[in-house]
Design a protein around this motif. Structure first.
Motif, PDB file in Angstrom:
ATOM      1  N   ASP A  36       0.830  -1.208   0.000  1.00 54.65           N
ATOM      2  CA  ASP A  36       0.000   0.000   0.000  1.00 54.65           C
ATOM      3  C   ASP A  36       0.862   1.255   0.000  1.00 54.65           C
ATOM      4  N   HIS A  37       1.926   1.244   0.801  1.00 57.95           N
ATOM      5  CA  HIS A  37       2.818   2.404   0.862  1.00 57.95           C
ATOM      6  C   HIS A  37       3.459   2.661  -0.512  1.00 57.95           C
ATOM      7  N   THR A  38       3.868   1.582  -1.181  1.00 56.37           N
ATOM      8  CA  THR A  38       4.498   1.723  -2.497  1.00 56.37           C
ATOM      9  C   THR A  38       3.523   2.299  -3.510  1.00 56.37           C
ATOM     10  N   ILE A  39       2.276   1.835  -3.477  1.00 55.38           N
ATOM     11  CA  ILE A  39       1.263   2.365  -4.391  1.00 55.38           C
ATOM     12  C   ILE A  39       0.997   3.842  -4.092  1.00 55.38           C
ATOM     13  N   ASN A  40       0.970   4.208  -2.817  1.00 53.96           N
ATOM     14  CA  ASN A  40       0.758   5.610  -2.454  1.00 53.96           C
ATOM     15  C   ASN A  40       1.877   6.503  -2.980  1.00 53.96           C
ATOM     16  N   ILE A  41       3.108   6.004  -2.877  1.00 54.63           N
ATOM     17  CA  ILE A  41       4.236   6.774  -3.410  1.00 54.63           C
ATOM     18  C   ILE A  41       4.069   6.988  -4.908  1.00 54.63           C
ATOM     19  N   THR A  42       3.657   5.935  -5.615  1.00 58.68           N
ATOM     20  CA  THR A  42       3.434   6.042  -7.056  1.00 58.68           C
ATOM     21  C   THR A  42       2.327   7.042  -7.365  1.00 58.68           C
ATOM     22  N   GLY A 100       9.513  -0.300  -4.863  1.00 60.26           N
ATOM     23  CA  GLY A 100       9.018  -1.577  -5.375  1.00 60.26           C
ATOM     24  C   GLY A 100      10.062  -2.670  -5.299  1.00 60.26           C
ATOM     25  N   LEU A 101      11.321  -2.333  -5.587  1.00 58.27           N
ATOM     26  CA  LEU A 101      12.390  -3.333  -5.499  1.00 58.27           C
ATOM     27  C   LEU A 101      12.609  -3.780  -4.064  1.00 58.27           C
ATOM     28  N   VAL A 102      12.521  -2.849  -3.119  1.00 59.35           N
ATOM     29  CA  VAL A 102      12.668  -3.193  -1.704  1.00 59.35           C
ATOM     30  C   VAL A 102      11.549  -4.131  -1.269  1.00 59.35           C
ATOM     31  N   VAL A 103      10.309  -3.786  -1.648  1.00 59.84           N
ATOM     32  CA  VAL A 103       9.171  -4.615  -1.275  1.00 59.84           C
ATOM     33  C   VAL A 103       9.255  -5.975  -1.958  1.00 59.84           C
ATOM     34  N   TRP A 104       9.689  -6.020  -3.224  1.00 58.59           N
ATOM     35  CA  TRP A 104       9.813  -7.298  -3.923  1.00 58.59           C
ATOM     36  C   TRP A 104      10.801  -8.224  -3.208  1.00 58.59           C
ATOM     37  N   HIS A 105      11.903  -7.662  -2.750  1.00 57.58           N
ATOM     38  CA  HIS A 105      12.875  -8.484  -2.005  1.00 57.58           C
ATOM     39  C   HIS A 105      12.221  -9.086  -0.755  1.00 57.58           C
ATOM     40  N   GLN A 106      11.424  -8.294  -0.050  1.00 54.09           N
ATOM     41  CA  GLN A 106      10.723  -8.811   1.120  1.00 54.09           C
ATOM     42  C   GLN A 106       9.662  -9.835   0.715  1.00 54.09           C
ATOM     43  N   PHE A 107       9.056  -9.612  -0.428  1.00 61.23           N
ATOM     44  CA  PHE A 107       7.960 -10.448  -0.919  1.00 61.23           C
ATOM     45  C   PHE A 107       8.404 -11.884  -1.182  1.00 61.23           C
ATOM     46  N   VAL A 108       9.627 -12.052  -1.656  1.00 70.37           N
ATOM     47  CA  VAL A 108      10.115 -13.384  -2.030  1.00 70.37           C
ATOM     48  C   VAL A 108      11.085 -13.956  -1.002  1.00 70.37           C
TER      49      VAL A 108
END
Length: 277
Positions: A36-42, A100-108
């Motif tokens: 959600d935070h990443t989408i808000n930044i976008t 997004g790259l930071v969140v993706w790293h956490q995601f996987v």
């Protein structure tokens, strides 16, 4: 003048519609507030650029509108402006990509204490598999899939015998417990999506994809297929029910293992064949 005002009203109206829109995200139910935070930044970055471009267009329409006797100035290039636009665009794109790259790293990056749950999609239903008392999922192969083995489990694998198989039923998860969701597809592209979980991933035939979640509140949530998968795509629905620890284990005790389901289906098949003879 009128055109400039219309452009400004479009920009202001778009911002107000976004801020006061009746359509918004469902209340989050997992740890993925980062998404959600990443989408808000976008939203903020693209919104700022949108308003800036529209305002600049309105200014140009007003400032350089036609007047008798005024001649247009032909200026084919402006290196200073081009540098500013290039640098500004680069900074804006980087600001959108970096979170997004930071969140993706956490995601996987799955926590070590996460349990595994398998989700299988096929036209047009969901099937689920959970580890049994041995705490691990048995092996499977698409070549084993049949009416008596919908998830293609390996009958010779002892770890598969106590796996809990749920066909055309609801999936239960335990609140506060991280889960690695393994995703498989039998036929075409599907996408296991629970809006309140935020996490989603395509299910690709011949491959196993995954994501992980940690449910943070109990409740019943709709499962949707977020990939157009055929004529009955809209009917591909199920439920995920997040329970507290006591309710989850009570539900789990009531489920049948792969060995029990196989034995039951074998009896039904034998009864049917003997009746036919």
């Amino acid at each position: 003048m009128v055109v400039a005002l219309i452009l400004l009203l479009v920009a202001i109206g778009s911002v107000l519609f976004h801020l006061y829109s009746p359509w918004w995200w469902t209340p989050i139910a997992t740890n993925w507030a980062y998404i959600d935070h990443t989408i808000n930044i976008t939203f903020w970055i693209t919104g700022f650029v949108f308003v800036a471009v529209i305002a600049f267009m309105a200014y140009c329409v007003f400032r350089f509108h036609h007047k008798e006797g005024r001649r247009a100035d032909y200026n084919p290039e402006n290196k200073r402006l081009e540098w500013w636009l290039s640098v500004g665009t680069g900074v804006g794109v980087a600001a959108m990509l970096a979170p997004g790259l930071v969140v993706w790293h956490q995601f996987v990056t799955v926590p070590a204490d996460a349990t595994e749950v398998e989700v299988m999609g096929q036209q047009w239903q969901w099937s689920f598999r959970l580890p049994g008392k041995d705490g691990r999922l048995g092996t499977s192969d698409v070549r084993n899939i049949g009416s008596d083995n919908p998830m293609g489990l390996n009958r010779d694998d002892p770890h598969a015998q106590d796996d809990v198989v749920i066909e055309n039923g609801d999936l239960h998860l335990q609140v506060g417990k991280p889960v690695k969701v393994l995703l498989r597809s039998v036929d075409v592209l599907h996408d296991f999506y629970v809006p309140e979980f935020r996490a989603k991933m395509d299910m690709v035939p011949g491959a196993v994809t995954y994501f992980w979640i940690k449910p943070i509140r109990t409740g019943t949530f709709d499962v949707l297929c977020a990939e157009l998968c055929g004529a009955a795509h809209y009917q591909m629905r199920a439920k995920v029910i997040v329970d507290d620890e006591r309710e989850y284990h009570a539900w789990l005790e009531q489920q049948k293992t792969f060995a029990e389901l196989s034995a039951g289906k074998a009896v039904v098949k034998a009864t049917y064949q003997s009746g036919g003879n």
